[in-house]
Design a protein around this motif. Structure first.
Motif, short mmCIF file in Angstrom:
data_model
loop_
_atom_site.label_atom_id
_atom_site.label_comp_id
_atom_site.label_asym_id
_atom_site.label_seq_id
_atom_site.Cartn_x
_atom_site.Cartn_y
_atom_site.Cartn_z
N VAL A 64 0.84 -1.19 0.00
CA VAL A 64 0.00 0.00 0.00
C VAL A 64 0.88 1.25 0.00
N ILE A 65 0.52 2.22 -0.83
CA ILE A 65 1.13 3.55 -0.74
C ILE A 65 0.11 4.47 -0.09
N ARG A 66 0.54 5.15 0.97
CA ARG A 66 -0.34 6.07 1.69
C ARG A 66 0.05 7.50 1.36
N PHE A 67 -0.92 8.35 1.35
CA PHE A 67 -0.69 9.74 0.96
C PHE A 67 -1.02 10.65 2.14
N LEU A 68 -0.02 11.40 2.59
CA LEU A 68 -0.15 12.23 3.78
C LEU A 68 0.43 13.63 3.56
N ALA A 69 0.21 14.20 2.39
CA ALA A 69 0.74 15.55 2.13
C ALA A 69 0.12 16.55 3.10
N PRO A 70 0.82 17.64 3.38
CA PRO A 70 0.21 18.71 4.17
C PRO A 70 -1.12 19.15 3.55
N ILE A 71 -2.10 19.40 4.38
CA ILE A 71 -3.41 19.83 3.87
C ILE A 71 -3.33 21.24 3.30
N THR A 72 -2.28 21.95 3.64
CA THR A 72 -2.06 23.31 3.15
C THR A 72 -1.29 23.34 1.83
N ILE A 73 -1.02 22.20 1.23
CA ILE A 73 -0.23 22.15 0.00
C ILE A 73 -0.82 23.09 -1.05
N GLN A 74 0.05 23.83 -1.75
CA GLN A 74 -0.40 24.75 -2.78
C GLN A 74 -0.98 23.96 -3.95
N ASP A 75 -2.00 24.53 -4.60
CA ASP A 75 -2.66 23.82 -5.71
C ASP A 75 -1.68 23.46 -6.81
N GLU A 76 -0.77 24.36 -7.15
CA GLU A 76 0.15 24.08 -8.24
C GLU A 76 1.16 23.00 -7.86
N VAL A 77 1.56 22.95 -6.60
CA VAL A 77 2.47 21.90 -6.14
C VAL A 77 1.75 20.56 -6.10
N PHE A 78 0.49 20.58 -5.70
CA PHE A 78 -0.31 19.35 -5.68
C PHE A 78 -0.47 18.79 -7.09
N ALA A 79 -0.76 19.67 -8.04
CA ALA A 79 -0.91 19.23 -9.43
C ALA A 79 0.39 18.63 -9.95
#
Length: 425
Positions: A394-409
């Motif tokens: 399993v790969i789990r995803f735990l990015a900061p909830i504040t991640i910038q939209d462009e960085v998330f994309a």
């Protein structure tokens, strides 16, 4: 990642028992990005394992900590107490699920919170036994290891675990265990192994963390609450990884409309500064005598100051809704890859506590090898991912909830490329 002189120094100086997912040595970090000692940039989809939900170095968290540093750093609350500890307890008592009087204590780590929750449950009930679940993770202390439902690497080689800890199978239907089967084993456990009148508590993660990001099915959580009420057992919700907006609610138990008797919290509470908490029914929390709970660093004024800022940020930036939106986008992107990546067998998770699970396309068995290939390909491209699960697939995803939209994309593009390339590797 190739070995570096710093890796060699680490190997010579630090116990090999301290495992490392990457050989990246952080130099600085901001929100959802980390730069290493060589100046390489990475997008952080680990967040210190769900610690910096509000991002690395959120300005309001840093400001709160700096202000506290200018006043005092440590007195030991049990010697010379301080108001911000009291105020944070009041806030947690008010916002945690449950329409009843509550009290709180602060400690330093999630494992320590679990240890104290068990101590409190035993003191309040006069009982000793505790029931946990396969695949659960509750820490690396001895009681934490005993409760944890995974042997390697957490228990292997450490000798006898504390007694009066029993395990039941966690219901994961895709791996052959239904809610009904798990409840049947619990019933059998009470008949064959432990008198329910000796059970102080049942402890459960609303969404298993290390175990694979499997949410507790709603009927199972309701059944646990009913069993506890019928047998005089306390329900402990381990929200160390699920808490503080990660699942789209401030606490994951809110998804169930059920209140635990005791909750453990840590990780996201401090926004990068060590602090943990136990909150529960007031009469239960008052069971231990004065001096029975606490610790030298318990409720550090630095961690407490950070926690106040974290709670403010979650509210003011509406991070619960943002977690829902980010998680929906991530799951939609993963779903679009099913044809390209037939190894995908499941995409899941509430809010922004998401996971993708892989099986080998030929054997149909869990594929830890493919999950690790994806992780390494992503790391080569500058995206930090974590694996988990009893089978390691399993790969789990735990990015900061504040991640910038462009960085998330950007991260989603890297993730897709890594998954496609892992198929060809």
């Amino acid at each position: 990642m190739t070995a570096t002189p710093l890796t060699d120094r680490k190997n010579a100086a630090i116990s090999r028992g301290v495992g490392m997912t990457t050989q990246i040595y952080a130099d600085r970090a901001e929100n959802a990005e980390i730069w290493d000692k060589e100046g390489n940039r990475y997008i952080d989809f680990a967040a210190g394992i769900a610690v910096v939900n509000t991002g690395h170095r959120h300005p309001r968290v840093i400001e709160a900590v700096k202000n506290q540093l200018d006043r005092f750093t440590h007195t030991c609350h049990q010697v010379v107490p301080y108001e911000n500890y009291v105020e944070l307890a009041e806030r947690l008592n008010a916002i945690t699920p449950g329409n009843f009087a509550k009290k709180t204590i602060f400690v330093t780590t999630g494992a320590e919170a679990v240890e104290n929750a068990v101590k409190i449950a035993r003191a309040a009930t006069g009982r000793q036994a505790v029931i946990a679940f396969s695949g659960g993770f509750h820490g690396r202390t001895f009681m934490g290891m005993a409760l944890t439902g995974k042997v390697v690497p957490y228990k292997v080689g450490f000798g006898a675990m504390p007694g009066d800890v029993f395990h039941a199978p966690f219901p994961v239907e895709m791996h052959g265990t239904t809610v009904e089967q798990s409840l049947a084993v619990l019933k059998k456990l009470f008949a064959a192994d432990v008198d329910p009148n000796r059970v102080a508590a049942i402890i459960v993660e609303p969404v298993q963390g290390e175990g694979g990001f499997y949410p507790v099915p709603v009927p199972f959580m309701k059944a646990l609450r009913e069993i506890c009420d019928q047998q005089g057992i306390l329900l402990i919700a381990d929200e160390v990884q699920t808490g503080f907006a990660r699942t789209g609610k401030l606490f994951a138990m809110e998804h169930y409309g059920i209140a635990a008797d005791i909750m453990t919290m840590a990780k996201g509470l401090g926004g990068g500064f060590p602090i943990a908490a136990v909150t529960g029914r007031a009469e239960i929390m008052d069971a231990p005598g004065p001096g029975g709970l606490g610790g030298t660093y318990a409720g550090s004024p630095i961690g407490v100051a950070a926690a106040h800022a974290v709670l403010d940020v979650i509210k003011d930036e509406d991070l619960c809704n943002r977690a829902e939106n980010l998680g929906a986008r991530l799951k939609q992107r993963l779903a679009s890859l099913r044809d390209k990546v037939p190894e995908i067998v499941d995409i899941r998770g509430p809010g922004f506590m998401n996971a993708v699970e892989f099986n080998d396309v030929t054997t149909k068995q869990p594929s830890a090898d493919f999950a690790n290939k994806v992780r390494l390909k992503a790391l080569e491209k500058g995206l930090i991912l974590l694996t988990c699960g009893v089978h390691g697939n399993v790969i789990r995803f735990l990015a900061p909830i504040t991640i910038q939209d462009e960085v998330f994309a950007e991260a989603l593009d890297i993730l897709e490329a890594a998954m496609v390339e892992a198929r060809a590797a």
